[in-house]
Design an enzyme around this catalytic site. Structure first.
Site: not given
Ligand SMILES: C=C1C[C@]23C[C@@]1(O)CC[C@H]2[C@@]12CC[C@H](O)[C@@](C)(C(=O)O1)[C@H]2[C@@H]3C(=O)O
Ligand SMILES: O=C(O)CCC(=O)C(=O)O
Ligand SMILES: [Fe+2]
Length: 321
Positions: A199, A264
């Protein structure tokens, strides 16, 4: 119960571990030492007696359940501003896919208000529930970050939490729904719902229903299931906190698998700084023995890098010295 020490159990198929469980009502110095140890060893821990009212969690879950139960065409109306809104199977903007549908919300009040009009038939109930939930988890995130600062010997107790308390903080709320994935033709037990990643933010506060699926990786290719525990929050260190602790806390890679039989739902609050905040370790974290590992950068810079990369890409390395 105050704490449960992690108990690794090895069998021939997988390594299973109980994450450290921290009782936030225990004595503060005990809590801070446990949290620091958990963040160094696992990057993950669970908290109980966290003070978030069960009815606030239940109301937020109900919003999620009723939203995901709607027909797809209706859910798709909640996509006004990419990356926020409803998404199905596509994660992010760079081609990542998973067996998941989700609702991604900017947790700032004006954004929630705007989004509520597209998401719910009862926008004021939606707004009020999301606000209550995000305020409670924000308070929890701040409390945990203050305990961490204390445990690390950082003189400014608000060094980390101040960024989350800021009105311009860039926090995000994500509801993930993983439908069961067993079909007549497909006998495999589980599929990747949300692929391997770390994250990007400071801290993640996650809860789910009683269906397992979250796995963490402390070693490349070895996945450790985290047991579901609806009465606890699962807390994990994000990339920004790894940088602000100069690598002492670990932002650990994790993923979510689907269940063949049961659906889930997880709710993740990503506590993030304002866009213009500098992500740097406080001076006490940098010593001759532990020299600075990362160059200074703003959250806007990091977020831009994260969003231009694939889910599983390592972005923190781009900022190493
Ligand atoms: C592939 C991607 C989804 C994400 C933005 C990114 O380019 C890389 C980080 C991904 C992530 C992972 C944690 C969170 O779920 C999220 C909201 C974040 O801040 O980084 C997601 C991004 C997303 O789903 O937009
Ligand atoms: O659904 C989960 O338990 C994890 C999801 C997660 O890692 C995310 O939303 O970044
Ligand atoms: Fe995550």
């Amino acid at each position: 119960m105050v704490v449960a020490t992690p108990r690794p159990i090895r069998n021939e198929k997988s390594l299973s571990i109980d994450l450290p469980m921290v009782d936030l009502s225990a004595e503060r110095s005990v809590v801070s030492q446990l949290i620091v140890k958990a963040c160094e060893e696992f990057g993950f821990f669970k908290v109980i007696n966290h003070g978030v009212p069960p009815e606030t969690i239940a109301k937020m879950e109900e919003i999620g359940h009723s939203f995901f139960a709607k027909p797809v065409a209706q859910k798709k109306q909640a996509t006004p501003a990419s990356p926020f809104g409803y998404g199905c199977k596509n994660i992010g903007l760079n081609g990542d896919m998973g067996e998941v549908e989700y609702l991604l919300l900017n947790a700032s009040p004006p954004s929630i208000s705007q989004m509520s009009l597209h998401i719910s038939n009862d926008p004021s109930h939606f707004r009020c529930t999301v606000r209550q939930y995000t305020e409670e988890v924000r308070r929890l995130a701040c409390e945990i970050l203050e305990v961490m600062a204390e445990g690390l010997g950082v003189p400014d107790a608000w060094a980390f939490s101040g960024m989350i308390r800021d009105v311009d903080s860039d926090c995000v709320l994500r509801l993930n729904h993983y439908p069961p994935t067993l079909s007549d033709r497909d006998t495999s037990n589980s599929k990747v719902g949300f692929g391997e990643h770390s994250d990007p933010q400071i801290l993640t506060i996650l809860t789910s229903n009683d269906v397992g699926g979250l796995q963490i990786s402390l070693q490349d290719g070895v996945w450790i299931p985290v047991s579901p525990d609806p009465s606890a929050f699962c807390v994990n260190v994000g990339d920004a906190l790894q940088v602000m602790t100069n690598g002492r806390f670990k932002s650990v890679r994790h993923r979510a698998m689907t269940n063949s039989q049961r659906s889930r739902m997880s709710m993740a609050y990503f506590a993030a700084p304002p866009l213009n905040a500098w992500i740097v370790a406080p001076p006490v974290m940098v010593t001759p023995d532990t020299p600075s590992l990362y160059r200074a950068f703003t959250w806007a810079e990091y977020k831009k890098a994260a969003y231009s990369l694939r889910l599983g890409d390592s972005r923190i390395d781009l900022f190493s010295k």
